[in-house]
Design an enzyme around this catalytic site. Structure first.
Site, PDB file in Angstrom:
ATOM      1  N   LYS A   1      -8.335  -2.117   1.490  1.00 30.71           N
ATOM      2  CA  LYS A   1      -8.329  -1.311   2.600  1.00 30.71           C
ATOM      3  C   LYS A   1      -9.089  -0.068   2.370  1.00 30.71           C
ATOM      4  O   LYS A   1      -9.370   0.854   3.345  1.00 30.71           O
ATOM      5  CB  LYS A   1      -6.901  -1.077   2.869  1.00 30.71           C
ATOM      6  CG  LYS A   1      -6.163  -2.300   3.477  1.00 30.71           C
ATOM      7  CD  LYS A   1      -6.802  -2.659   4.969  1.00 30.71           C
ATOM      8  CE  LYS A   1      -6.170  -3.330   6.018  1.00 30.71           C
ATOM      9  NZ  LYS A   1      -5.682  -4.498   5.983  1.00 30.71           N
TER      10      LYS A   1
ATOM     11  N   ASP B   1      -9.108 -10.244   8.871  1.00 30.51           N
ATOM     12  CA  ASP B   1      -8.557  -8.981   8.974  1.00 30.51           C
ATOM     13  C   ASP B   1      -9.404  -7.591   8.952  1.00 30.51           C
ATOM     14  O   ASP B   1      -8.791  -6.873   9.804  1.00 30.51           O
ATOM     15  CB  ASP B   1      -7.904  -8.607   7.385  1.00 30.51           C
ATOM     16  CG  ASP B   1      -6.962  -7.419   7.155  1.00 30.51           C
ATOM     17  OD1 ASP B   1      -5.957  -7.452   8.027  1.00 30.51           O
ATOM     18  OD2 ASP B   1      -7.129  -6.503   6.517  1.00 30.51           O
TER      19      ASP B   1
ATOM     20  N   THR C   1      -3.726 -13.275   9.939  1.00 35.17           N
ATOM     21  CA  THR C   1      -4.078 -14.460   9.204  1.00 35.17           C
ATOM     22  C   THR C   1      -3.612 -15.766   9.580  1.00 35.17           C
ATOM     23  O   THR C   1      -4.448 -16.831   9.582  1.00 35.17           O
ATOM     24  CB  THR C   1      -3.747 -13.923   7.691  1.00 35.17           C
ATOM     25  OG1 THR C   1      -4.053 -12.798   7.364  1.00 35.17           O
ATOM     26  CG2 THR C   1      -4.339 -15.026   6.638  1.00 35.17           C
TER      27      THR C   1
ATOM     28  N   ARG D   1       1.630 -12.163  -1.799  1.00 36.37           N
ATOM     29  CA  ARG D   1       0.242 -12.536  -1.103  1.00 36.37           C
ATOM     30  C   ARG D   1      -0.601 -13.581  -1.990  1.00 36.37           C
ATOM     31  O   ARG D   1      -0.400 -13.320  -3.333  1.00 36.37           O
ATOM     32  CB  ARG D   1      -0.473 -11.384  -1.064  1.00 36.37           C
ATOM     33  CG  ARG D   1       0.191 -10.631   0.433  1.00 36.37           C
ATOM     34  CD  ARG D   1      -0.860  -9.489   0.841  1.00 36.37           C
ATOM     35  NE  ARG D   1      -0.214  -8.976   1.700  1.00 36.37           N
ATOM     36  CZ  ARG D   1      -0.445  -8.881   3.235  1.00 36.37           C
ATOM     37  NH1 ARG D   1      -1.568  -9.627   3.449  1.00 36.37           N
ATOM     38  NH2 ARG D   1      -0.046  -8.085   4.009  1.00 36.37           N
TER      39      ARG D   1
ATOM     40  N   ARG E   1       0.651  -1.083   0.037  1.00 35.33           N
ATOM     41  CA  ARG E   1       0.000  -0.072   0.035  1.00 35.33           C
ATOM     42  C   ARG E   1       0.898   1.359   0.075  1.00 35.33           C
ATOM     43  O   ARG E   1       1.994   1.280   0.428  1.00 35.33           O
ATOM     44  CB  ARG E   1      -0.988  -0.093   1.408  1.00 35.33           C
ATOM     45  CG  ARG E   1      -2.215  -0.772   0.897  1.00 35.33           C
ATOM     46  CD  ARG E   1      -2.922  -0.838   2.320  1.00 35.33           C
ATOM     47  NE  ARG E   1      -2.189  -1.707   3.311  1.00 35.33           N
ATOM     48  CZ  ARG E   1      -1.723  -0.871   4.343  1.00 35.33           C
ATOM     49  NH1 ARG E   1      -1.824   0.360   4.412  1.00 35.33           N
ATOM     50  NH2 ARG E   1      -1.258  -1.880   5.353  1.00 35.33           N
TER      51      ARG E   1
END
Ligand SMILES: Nc1ncnc2c1ncn2[C@@H]1O[C@H](COP(=O)(O)OP(=O)(O)OP(=O)(O)O)[C@@H](O)[C@H]1O
Ligand SMILES: O=C([O-])CC(=O)C(=O)O
Ligand SMILES: [Mn+2]
Length: 531
Positions: free
Chosen positions: A199, A257, A243, A323, A59
């Site tokens: 997010k 999350d 996680t 990921r 991010r």
């Protein structure tokens, strides 16, 4: 035939016109087909989708802005959220719409929030077909009949090929994430990292839910088998184990999350998980590992063999933040409802690379508030040149980048709910033991799991505790299936005096950081402050 979009709510009805082809609410196979046809990535073993995201592999919190309008002026925590003027946003919006003309887009109409009474209806408009697949995995998927009447409360436009102009758009770089609460619009430009999508929705829910007395939490959650009322939440910053530890074969997974806590209990905001895959071990994390070879899982920024398509879980040459994203039903013991009762246990995860914090500590409600407001973890050396020491990170509410309101708002809500429902609180260090980063080693997952199991089944409350001289919380002396030495970090260090020195430094870091919260804090939490 059922239509996959509300005929009265096409993009044209939202003033978005002149696009190429618009694909509404494609299902997973069609999204994969379109992504392959556009050369966005390729099909991997078992039918996964393998993709890389270019320059952005995480991010960009520094490029995130909230549009400063009168309606939100008093409620946004401006010290933490960068303001953008409405005029700059309008220019950004117009330029992005212009850029979008003639290009194809993938629209997904989804829900944020598993509790039907509290959900937010969001439309995500993606330039990349695989982003459509990602967000479809990650949010809650409406039934076909729900789509027929779907009207978005918020719209996200994600356009990785759009480059912002800092002068014109009042941003910092070519990358931009701009939230406009008045126009109910989020614009994302110049980042293909999929996590920005999810997010953004989290940030919206974190803004709206507290006004309904619902606590919004950056946490994972699970419950005891057959008993959703025996639930637990696991707060923690990135990499602390939300996680990994929520996907516990002996518990039912609610989510990994983002969750809300209302008067009815807890609910997942999402419909999927986004797990780190670096060094993912089939032995330690079999459920998550299995998702890396199932149909539809998005595998982001992993290195793989061009011929055999075998994934390399150790090769972090693209990023440490590699990921996979998969829907919750990819985990066999996931809850069907994504709901749970009021948490019986609240776990605060921290990855302490200084090797100081005990692997588990029992917190009073006031200590829990102290640690919630502190939001401590540490970044480990290695990813940046010249970083030799672990970098302490204090991110309030265990998620400052996603908190549009002031920390006290979330702190008070959590405090009230803990008091009302009598949740037990624990601090769990999943970081270093036997010394700091460089000397010691990461806490074995099995040990963390054994300690959590004892906390969650209540047996830990029955053992003997000692008081930690540095932090004031209680630490178990002996726990079945865990070595006594591990429980006392000082004893795991070769040089106990070096431990004391490091502990003193960490206490000072906590104390320096907490000074900012002292003015608004009640006496009980003040008394729990350390240093
Ligand atoms: N004792 C431990 N407990 C938990 N995780 C551990 C432990 N030891 C090593 N790990 C590793 O640390 C990582 C924890 O990452 P995880 O994805 O669970 O974090 P997260 O809190 O979900 O972060 P994010 O919010 O970024 O998704 C995993 O790669 C896991 O394998
Ligand atoms: O948001 C992301 O990019 C991934 C994530 O879950 C986090 O960092 O907390
Ligand atoms: Mn996670």
């Amino acid at each position: 035939m059922t239509t996959r979009v509300n005929p009265n709510c096409r993009l044209e009805d939202q003033g978005i016109e002149g696009l190429g082809r618009v694909y509404y609410n494609l299902l997973e196979p069609a999204l994969m087909t379109e992504a392959v046809a556009r050369d966005e990535g390729k099909i991997g073993l078992g039918g996964t989708f393998l993709v890389t995201t270019g320059a952005h592999t995480g991010r960009s919190p520094k490029d995130k802005f909230v549009v400063r309008t009168p309606a939100v002026e008093d409620s946004i925590w401006w010290e933490n959220n960068k303001p953008m003027t409405p005029e700059a946003f309008d220019r950004l919006h117009a330029d992005m719409l212009d850029h979008m003309k003639g290009r194809d887009y993938f629209v997904q109409d989804l829900f944020g929030g598993a509790d039907p009474e509290e959900r937010l209806d969001v439309r995500v408009v993606n330039e990349l077909a695989w982003h459509g697949l990602f967000i479809r995995h990650m949010l809650r998927r409406p039934e076909a009949d729900e789509l027929a009447g779907f009207t978005p409360e918020f719209t996200i436009i994600n356009c990785p090929s759009f480059k912002a102009d800092p002068e014109r758009h009042g941003c910092r770089s070519e990358t931009v994430i701009a939230l406009n609460f008045e126009k109910k619009l989020i614009l994302i430009g110049n980042s293909a990292y999929a996590g920005e999508n999810k997010k953004s929705v989290f940030t919206l829910l974190n803004y709206f839910l507290p006004t309904k007395n619902i606590m919004a939490m950056h946490c994972s959650a699970n419950h005891a088998p057959g008993n959703p009322d025996d639930s637990a939440v696991f707060f923690g910053l990135s990499g602390t184990g939300k996680t990994t530890l929520s996907a516990d074969p002996s518990r039912v997974l609610i989510g990994d999350d983002e969750h809300g806590w209302s008067d009815r209990g807890i609910f997942n905001f999402e419909g999927g998980c986004y797990a780190k895959t670096i060094s993912l071990s089939p032995k330690a994390e079999p459920e998550i590992y299995a998702t890396t070879s199932r149909f539809g899982t998005v595998i982001e920024n992993m290195v793989y063999d061009e011929d055999s398509l075998e994934l390399d879980f150790e090769d972090n040459s693209i990023t440490d933040n590699m990921r996979c994203a998969y829907p919750l039903d990819a985990i066999s013991n996931a809850s069907k409802t994504s709901l749970g009762g009021h948490p019986k246990n609240i776990i605060m995860l921290t990855c302490d690379a200084f090797g100081v914090l005990p692997p588990i500590s029992r917190l009073t409600p006031a200590q829990a508030m102290y640690h919630f407001l502190s939001g401590f973890t540490s970044k480990t050396p290695g990813t940046e040149v010249g970083v030799k020491e672990p970098i302490p990170t204090f991110s309030t509410c265990f998620g400052a980048p996603f908190m549009p309101r002031r920390p006290e708002v979330y702190g008070k809500l959590l405090q009230e709910k803990i008091a009302k429902h009598g949740s037990s609180c624990w601090l769990v260090n999943t970081g270093w033991t036997g010394g700091a980063f460089g000397t010691g080693s990461r806490m074995p997952i099995q040990a963390t799991r054994a300690l959590l199991a004892a906390a969650l089944d209540g047996s830990l409350n029955g053992v003997e505790f000692r008081r930690d001289p540095n932090f004031g919380f209680e630490v178990p002396v002996s726990v079945p299936n865990v070595s006594d030495v591990l429980l006392d970090p000082r004893k795991t260090w070769d040089d106990p005096e070096a431990y004391d020195e490091q502990a003193r430094k960490l206490v000072q870091m906590f104390s320096d950081n907490f000074a900012q919260y002292l003015p608004g804090i009640d006496d009980e939490v003040r008394a729990a402050a350390i240093g």
